[in-house]
Write a protein that holds these residues in place. Structure first.
Motif, PDB file in Angstrom:
ATOM      1  N   GLY A  62       0.830  -1.191   0.000  1.00  0.00           N
ATOM      2  CA  GLY A  62       0.000   0.000   0.000  1.00  0.00           C
ATOM      3  C   GLY A  62       0.869   1.247   0.000  1.00  0.00           C
ATOM      4  N   LEU A  63       0.526   2.216  -0.831  1.00  0.00           N
ATOM      5  CA  LEU A  63       1.336   3.428  -1.001  1.00  0.00           C
ATOM      6  C   LEU A  63       0.758   4.644  -0.301  1.00  0.00           C
ATOM      7  CD1 LEU A  63       2.204   3.174  -4.813  1.00  0.00           C
ATOM      8  CD2 LEU A  63       3.570   2.391  -2.863  1.00  0.00           C
ATOM      9  N   GLY A  64      -0.369   4.503   0.380  1.00  0.00           N
ATOM     10  CA  GLY A  64      -1.021   5.649   0.968  1.00  0.00           C
ATOM     11  C   GLY A  64      -2.020   6.236  -0.016  1.00  0.00           C
ATOM     12  N   PRO A  65      -2.495   7.448   0.255  1.00  0.00           N
ATOM     13  CA  PRO A  65      -2.045   8.382   1.284  1.00  0.00           C
ATOM     14  C   PRO A  65      -2.365   7.900   2.685  1.00  0.00           C
ATOM     15  CG  PRO A  65      -4.078   9.157   0.276  1.00  0.00           C
ATOM     16  CD  PRO A  65      -3.649   7.961  -0.513  1.00  0.00           C
ATOM     17  N   GLY A  66      -1.694   8.517   3.644  1.00  0.00           N
ATOM     18  CA  GLY A  66      -1.896   8.142   5.024  1.00  0.00           C
ATOM     19  C   GLY A  66      -0.748   8.622   5.878  1.00  0.00           C
ATOM     20  N   SER A  67      -0.447   7.844   6.894  1.00  0.00           N
ATOM     21  CA  SER A  67       0.631   8.196   7.818  1.00  0.00           C
ATOM     22  C   SER A  67       1.961   8.316   7.075  1.00  0.00           C
ATOM     23  CB  SER A  67       0.747   7.129   8.911  1.00  0.00           C
ATOM     24  OG  SER A  67       1.977   7.212   9.580  1.00  0.00           O
TER      25      SER A  67
END
Length: 226
Positions: A62-67
Motif C-alpha cells: 500500500g502506497l497511501g495516502p496516510g501516515s
C-alpha cells in the motif's frame, strides 16, 4: 504463485500472504510501534506457513495516502525485500485497497481517511466488473468540500467517520455509512488488486515507486546548508 502484501498507511498493519490460491491474513494495530513490529511480524507469518522470503514471487505494498512515517516504513521494507530477492514490487493506493471494502454496484463508493488538520483523504469510485474504478483524483479535502462534490447516492466508510460522520450524514442524508469493520484496509484486497497487476504484468520500477503524498510541502526533506 506466492505474494506478500502489506499496508502500513493507517494505525493498522494489514499483512497478507497468497499461496497458490489460498489467502492468509493478519491485522495488527501497531500505532507508533510499526518500525519495531513490521519485520518481526512478516517473519512470523512466513514461518507459520513454512515459507522463506526467497519463496515469494511478488511483493505488494500500500502506497497511501496516510501516515507519512507508516508509508515510508512499509514501502522501504518491501523495496528491500524486492531488491534482495530480485522479485517484482507492486504499489497500490491505500484508497484503492479501502474501496474494495464496499461491493456496491449501484452507488458511488467513497472511502474517507482522516488526514488530520481537519482534512480528509478521499477518492470517488464506481464498481466495474467487481472492482472499484476511479472517478476522481486522490483528494485532500475538508468535509464541507466532500459534501459539495457528491452528486449521487453513495456509500461512505473509513476512519474519518469517527470525526466527521455526523456532519457528513447531515450533509448527505441519503448516504450509507458502513460500520467500523470496513474502515481499515484489508490484506485480502491488496492481494486481489495485486493479482490483476500480475496478470497484466504491470509492475513498478523499484527505484521510482514512492508513497502517495498529498501534503507535498510537509513531505519534502529539506537539506541544511552550511
Amino acid at each position: 504463485m506466492k505474494i506478500l502484501a502489506i499496508d502500513t498507511a493507517t494505525k493498522y498493519l494489514s499483512l497478507g500472504i497468497y499461496d497458490n490460491g489460498v489467502f492468509y491474513e493478519h491485522n495488527l494495530e501497531t500505532g507508533a510501534r510499526l518500525s519495531s513490529l513490521l519485520a518481526v511480524t512478516i517473519k512470523r507469518a512466513l514461518d507459520a506457513l513454512g515459507l522463506k522470503v526467497n519463496d515469494l514471487d511478488y511483493f505488494a505494498c500500500g502506497l497511501g495516502p496516510g501516515s507519512f512515517t507508516g508509508m515510508r516504513i512499509g514501502l522501504s521494507t518491501m523495496k528491500g525485500l524486492s531488491w534482495v530477492t530480485r522479485k517484482p514490487i507492486i504499489g497500490i493506493s491505500t484508497l484503492d485497497i479501502l474501496a474494495m471494502n464496499a461491493p456496491y454496484a449501484n452507488k458511488m463508493i467513497i472511502p474517507v481517511m482522516d488526514a488530520r488538520r481537519g482534512l480528509i483523504y478521499s477518492c470517488f469510485y464506481r464498481q466495474a466488473n467487481g472492482f472499484p474504478k476511479k472517478l476522481s483524483p486522490y483528494m485532500l479535502i475538508s468535509k464541507e468540500e466532500l459534501i459539495k462534490k457528491v452528486k449521487s447516492p453513495c456509500v461512505i466508510f473509513g476512519d474519518a467517520l469517527s470525526l466527521y460522520g455526523d456532519d457528513i450524514l447531515k450533509g448527505l442524508p441519503g448516504a450509507t455509512l458502513l460500520d467500523k469493520d470496513e474502515w481499515r484496509p484489508k490484506a485480502r484486497n491488496i492481494i486481489k488488486l495485486a493479482l490483476i497487476r500480475v496478470k497484466e504484468k504491470k509492475f513498478d520500477d523499484l527505484m521510482k515507486v514512492n508513497p502517495i503524498y498529498i501534503y507535498p510541502k510537509e513531505c519534502q526533506i529539506k537539506h541544511a546548508h552550511k
